[in-house]
Design a protein around this motif. Structure first.
Motif, PDB file in Angstrom:
ATOM      1  N   GLN A 110      13.900  27.347   0.878  1.00  0.00           N
ATOM      2  CA  GLN A 110      14.080  26.044   0.239  1.00  0.00           C
ATOM      3  C   GLN A 110      15.558  25.698   0.043  1.00  0.00           C
ATOM      4  N   ARG A 111      16.422  26.677   0.184  1.00  0.00           N
ATOM      5  CA  ARG A 111      17.859  26.422   0.069  1.00  0.00           C
ATOM      6  C   ARG A 111      18.484  26.081   1.426  1.00  0.00           C
ATOM      7  N   ILE A 112      17.681  26.059   2.462  1.00  0.00           N
ATOM      8  CA  ILE A 112      18.200  25.898   3.812  1.00  0.00           C
ATOM      9  C   ILE A 112      17.839  24.529   4.388  1.00  0.00           C
ATOM     10  N   VAL A 113      18.829  23.918   5.025  1.00  0.00           N
ATOM     11  CA  VAL A 113      18.606  22.719   5.848  1.00  0.00           C
ATOM     12  C   VAL A 113      18.943  23.103   7.285  1.00  0.00           C
ATOM     13  N   PHE A 114      17.962  23.005   8.154  1.00  0.00           N
ATOM     14  CA  PHE A 114      18.214  23.233   9.566  1.00  0.00           C
ATOM     15  C   PHE A 114      18.624  21.903  10.191  1.00  0.00           C
ATOM     16  N   GLU A 115      19.848  21.882  10.678  1.00  0.00           N
ATOM     17  CA  GLU A 115      20.450  20.650  11.197  1.00  0.00           C
ATOM     18  C   GLU A 115      20.341  20.643  12.724  1.00  0.00           C
ATOM     19  N   ILE A 116      19.513  19.746  13.242  1.00  0.00           N
ATOM     20  CA  ILE A 116      19.284  19.670  14.682  1.00  0.00           C
ATOM     21  C   ILE A 116      20.458  18.939  15.313  1.00  0.00           C
ATOM     22  N   THR A 117      21.204  19.649  16.127  1.00  0.00           N
ATOM     23  CA  THR A 117      22.392  19.083  16.751  1.00  0.00           C
ATOM     24  C   THR A 117      22.104  18.716  18.197  1.00  0.00           C
ATOM     25  N   GLU A 118      22.938  17.878  18.746  1.00  0.00           N
ATOM     26  CA  GLU A 118      22.908  17.516  20.164  1.00  0.00           C
ATOM     27  C   GLU A 118      21.628  16.756  20.524  1.00  0.00           C
ATOM     28  N   LEU A 119      21.673  16.164  21.704  1.00  0.00           N
ATOM     29  CA  LEU A 119      20.494  15.572  22.305  1.00  0.00           C
ATOM     30  C   LEU A 119      19.894  16.577  23.276  1.00  0.00           C
ATOM     31  N   GLY A 120      18.753  16.271  23.821  1.00  0.00           N
ATOM     32  CA  GLY A 120      18.156  17.150  24.816  1.00  0.00           C
ATOM     33  C   GLY A 120      17.107  18.053  24.197  1.00  0.00           C
ATOM     34  N   GLY A 121      16.527  18.884  25.052  1.00  0.00           N
ATOM     35  CA  GLY A 121      15.458  19.761  24.610  1.00  0.00           C
ATOM     36  C   GLY A 121      14.116  19.070  24.698  1.00  0.00           C
ATOM     37  N   ASP A 122      13.057  19.857  24.715  1.00  0.00           N
ATOM     38  CA  ASP A 122      11.689  19.346  24.766  1.00  0.00           C
ATOM     39  C   ASP A 122      11.288  18.901  23.360  1.00  0.00           C
ATOM     40  N   VAL A 123      11.060  17.599  23.195  1.00  0.00           N
ATOM     41  CA  VAL A 123      10.803  17.059  21.852  1.00  0.00           C
ATOM     42  C   VAL A 123       9.515  17.616  21.269  1.00  0.00           C
ATOM     43  N   GLN A 124       8.473  17.771  22.085  1.00  0.00           N
ATOM     44  CA  GLN A 124       7.205  18.285  21.563  1.00  0.00           C
ATOM     45  C   GLN A 124       7.354  19.727  21.086  1.00  0.00           C
ATOM     46  N   ARG A 125       8.047  20.556  21.872  1.00  0.00           N
ATOM     47  CA  ARG A 125       8.248  21.936  21.462  1.00  0.00           C
ATOM     48  C   ARG A 125       9.160  21.986  20.234  1.00  0.00           C
ATOM     49  N   LEU A 126      10.151  21.108  20.221  1.00  0.00           N
ATOM     50  CA  LEU A 126      11.044  21.031  19.075  1.00  0.00           C
ATOM     51  C   LEU A 126      10.261  20.663  17.817  1.00  0.00           C
TER      52      LEU A 126
END
Length: 387
Positions: A110-126
């Motif tokens: 709960q203390r963590i924010v995962f910051e998704i950087t950059e474009l690209g990658g498979d959106v569904q898997r993401l």
């Protein structure tokens, strides 16, 4: 070859509600043999850097940040950058390395924010991996929001908790112009979807003011602090932020005073123009109106929004009639509903928000007031730049 000892440095997020530090972002550095700290950013941006070495470096930096989080106040959050390209390579049921690192260091997700950087990658898997992060208790942020069209798809797919405005777009928008309207629209969209906004790259007081204008929950940038190896005191920037916020409030109050004066002037102008219109006097009887230099044009509509007179503009020391918009109906414009709600029966003067006129490419406001027993509507377009 990666030259140096990996080290996480921390740049604070300032909570605009309190001025205190709400959390930090872990930013990667390499400590060289001479003690100099250099950013790892160029390594991650260079396609020639070995991918396996980069993944190892990324996890070393994250390990370093998590191992030191206990030194920070317990209510701070830690933002960790995650590459969507690497996430896309994970097998569907593979344990998530980042969650394993949290468990290893005893850090509450709960203390963590995962910051998704950059474009690209498979959106569904993401989206699948993001759901697992969220199920564990972590929050999700999207970095560089506004930098690309696919970001909108990503927001819908990932339903993030936080959106970080693209720094270059934000800094350009703080200068005014069309990009300012775009960023404000993005901020409004974020608010409607329940996201908090982070404005990064806040380096000047004007940029802070714009961040507050956009409703940013957190601000980050060199106006307060860059990234450093040690944690700042939680209240390190409270006094400075309070001072800057008060200056912002004073500016907004000054704007209200100017708006009040403008409304008084508009009431005077409306009385002059309505008297001329009621008398059905010729154009030659219309005064020059030098006292109202912001006047662009005026015209009349019927009570349903259909333009019934030409646009009248002061050009080259004379009044000029522009007949192009006769018969056009303006009831679809947002300000028209305000006119109907506030002015039809009581004939109050109303004033629109600032907008950019598509025909003239000018920033305008439109004032309106019904007269002639509510049968006619006088509209005045105002040059907003000088105001």
């Amino acid at each position: 070859m990666i030259d140096g000892q990996p080290l996480a440095c921390f740049q604070p997020f300032i909570d605009t509600a309190t001025g205190g530090i709400a959390g930090v972002e872990a930013l990667g550095r390499l400590r060289r043999a001479d003690g100099q700290l250099v950013s790892v950013g160029p390594l991650f941006a260079d396609p020639r850097t070995n991918a396996v070495a980069l993944r190892r470096l990324d996890r070393q930096l994250r390990d370093n940040a998590l191992s030191r989080l206990h030194e920070a106040p317990s209510d701070w959050f830690l933002s960790l950058n995650i590459s969507p390209l690497w996430i896309s390579r994970l097998r569907p049921d593979q344990p998530l390395p980042s969650l394993g690192q949290l468990q290893k260091h005893g850090v509450d997700p709960q203390r963590i924010v995962f910051e998704i950087t950059e474009l690209g990658g498979d959106v569904q898997r993401l989206a699948h991996v993001v759901a697992r992060y969220r199920q564990a208790g972590a929050r999700i942020a999207i970095d560089d929001f506004g930098a690309g069209y696919s970001q909108l798809d990503r927001v819908l797919a990932l339903q993030p908790d936080i959106l970080k405005l693209d720094m270059r777009l934000f800094q350009a928008a703080a200068l005014g112009g069309p990009s300012s309207d775009v960023v404000k629209a993005l901020a409004q969209m974020a608010e409607k979807t329940g996201c908090w906004i982070i404005a990064e790259g806040v380096e000047t007081e004007a940029q802070l003011n714009f961040a507050l204008e956009c409703g940013s929950r957190y601000v980050q940038g060199f106006l307060f602090a860059g990234a450093q190896a040690d944690f700042f005191a939680a209240d390190a920037f409270v006094e400075r932020f309070a001072h800057l916020r008060q200056r912002y409030v004073q500016q907004k109050l000054a704007e209200r005073v100017r708006l009040k004066i403008l409304r008084q002037q508009l009431s005077e102008l409306m009385a002059i123009l309505q008297a001329w219109a009621q008398a059905r006097a010729p154009l030659s009887a219309l005064p020059q109106l030098e006292a109202f230099p912001w006047l662009l044009r005026f015209y009349q509509c019927d009570r349903h929004g259909t333009q019934m007179t030409p646009n009248l503009e002061w050009r080259n020391s004379e009044w000029v009639a522009d007949n192009r918009y006769l018969g056009h109906n303006w009831s679809w414009r947002p300000y028209f509903y305000h006119l109907l709600a506030q002015g039809w029966d009581e004939c109050q003067l109303t004033l629109s928000n600032t907008y950019r006129d598509a025909t003239s490419n000018q920033y305008c406001l439109t004032a309106g007031q019904f007269f002639d027993n509510g049968e006619r509507l006088l509209l005045i377009d105002i040059d907003a730049v000088g105001l």
